[in-house]
Design an enzyme around this catalytic site. Sequence first.
Site, PDB file in Angstrom:
ATOM      1  CG  ASN A 111      31.803 -43.476 -28.595  1.00 31.81           C
ATOM      2  OD1 ASN A 111      33.035 -43.506 -28.669  1.00 31.81           O
ATOM      3  ND2 ASN A 111      31.147 -42.378 -28.238  1.00 31.81           N
ATOM      4  CG  HIS A 113      30.292 -39.363 -24.463  1.00 35.17           C
ATOM      5  ND1 HIS A 113      31.026 -38.547 -25.318  1.00 35.17           N
ATOM      6  CD2 HIS A 113      29.534 -38.536 -23.710  1.00 35.17           C
ATOM      7  CE1 HIS A 113      30.708 -37.286 -25.078  1.00 35.17           C
ATOM      8  NE2 HIS A 113      29.803 -37.252 -24.110  1.00 35.17           N
TER       9      HIS A 113
HETATM   10  C1  GRF Z   1      38.112 -41.220 -22.880  1.00 34.69           C
HETATM   11  O1  GRF Z   1      37.812 -40.323 -21.856  1.00 34.69           O
HETATM   12  C2  GRF Z   1      36.872 -41.612 -23.615  1.00 34.69           C
HETATM   13  O2  GRF Z   1      35.742 -41.687 -22.798  1.00 34.69           O
HETATM   14  C3  GRF Z   1      36.716 -40.483 -24.598  1.00 34.69           C
HETATM   15  O3  GRF Z   1      38.020 -40.161 -25.000  1.00 34.69           O
HETATM   16  C4  GRF Z   1      38.934 -40.527 -23.978  1.00 34.69           C
HETATM   17  C5  GRF Z   1      39.928 -41.456 -24.589  1.00 34.69           C
HETATM   18  O4  GRF Z   1      40.990 -41.745 -23.732  1.00 34.69           O
HETATM   19  N1  GRF Z   1      35.833 -40.847 -25.673  1.00 34.69           N
HETATM   20  P1  GRF Z   1      42.031 -42.902 -24.096  1.00 34.69           P
HETATM   21  O5  GRF Z   1      42.631 -42.570 -25.436  1.00 34.69           O
HETATM   22  O6  GRF Z   1      41.272 -44.191 -24.138  1.00 34.69           O
HETATM   23  O7  GRF Z   1      43.038 -42.861 -22.998  1.00 34.69           O
END
Ligand code: GRF
Length: 221
Positions: A111, A113
Site C-alpha cells: 500500500n 500511504h
Molecule cells: C495518494 O495520496 C495515496 O498515497 C493515498 O491516496 C492517494 C491516492 O491518490 N493512499 P490517487 O488516486 O493515486 O491519485
Amino acid sequence: MSTTPAKVAVLASGRGSNLAALLEARTRGELPVEFVLVGSDKAGAGALRLAEAANIPTLALDPRSHADRRAFDQELLRRVAASGADWLVLAGFMRVLDGAALKPWIGRIINIHPSLLPKYRGLHTHRRALEAGDAEHGASVHFVTAELDGGPVIAQAYLPIEAGDDEDRLAQRLLPLEHRLLPAVLGLLASGRLQWDGRAARFDGRPLAAPLRLGDDGLRP
Ligand code: GRF
C-alpha cells in the site's frame, strides 16, 4: 529467474494518479510487469477509466451489495486471485481489508500511504504533519497487514515542509514523489530483490533494518 513478467492487480478508490504512474513506468520500460486487473469499490473511480483506456480488465464491486465487510473483502480478493495476480497493489484504496480475507496475500500486497509511517496512520496526514510543526513530511510504501497502515515499511520518500505549505499545497508537492516511489518498490518486488520473509522485508537477501529511501537515482538502503 522466470522470464514471465510478474502479474499485478491494483485496487484504487479514486482518481488513480498512482495507477497512472505505474502504467507510465511500464510504458517507459522501467517496470516489466503485466497489469491483469484494476479493481475498485467505486464504480465512478477515475482509476477504472484509466485502466479501461489502457485495455486492462476492470472490476467495480459495490460494498453495499454484500452482506457485510468481510463478505465484500472476501469476494473482492477472490476476484483478484482469479485474475492470476502475483502481486496486489493498493493505490489509494480507501478501505481496510479484513484480516482473514487478507491472509493468502500477506507478503504479496503493498500500500502507498502519504506520511512517514509510523507517523500519521489513517486520514488527513498532510494536515496532521503541518499541525504537528514537522520539518519534513513524506510517503511510505508498506506491506499490508490487517492493521491499518501498520505493516512493515519498505520504502519512503522525504519532503521538507516549506513555510508556504498548506494542506493542499503539501499534498500536491508530495504526489510526484509518490509517483516515483510506488513503481520503484513494485519493480524491486517483481524482480525478486525485495522479499517478505514471513515477518519483515528483505532486500538483496538481507533483512531491511530501515526503510529504503527514495533519492534522485532511485531507492537506496
Ligand atoms: C495518494 O495520496 C495515496 O498515497 C493515498 O491516496 C492517494 C491516492 O491518490 N493512499 P490517487 O488516486 O493515486 O491519485
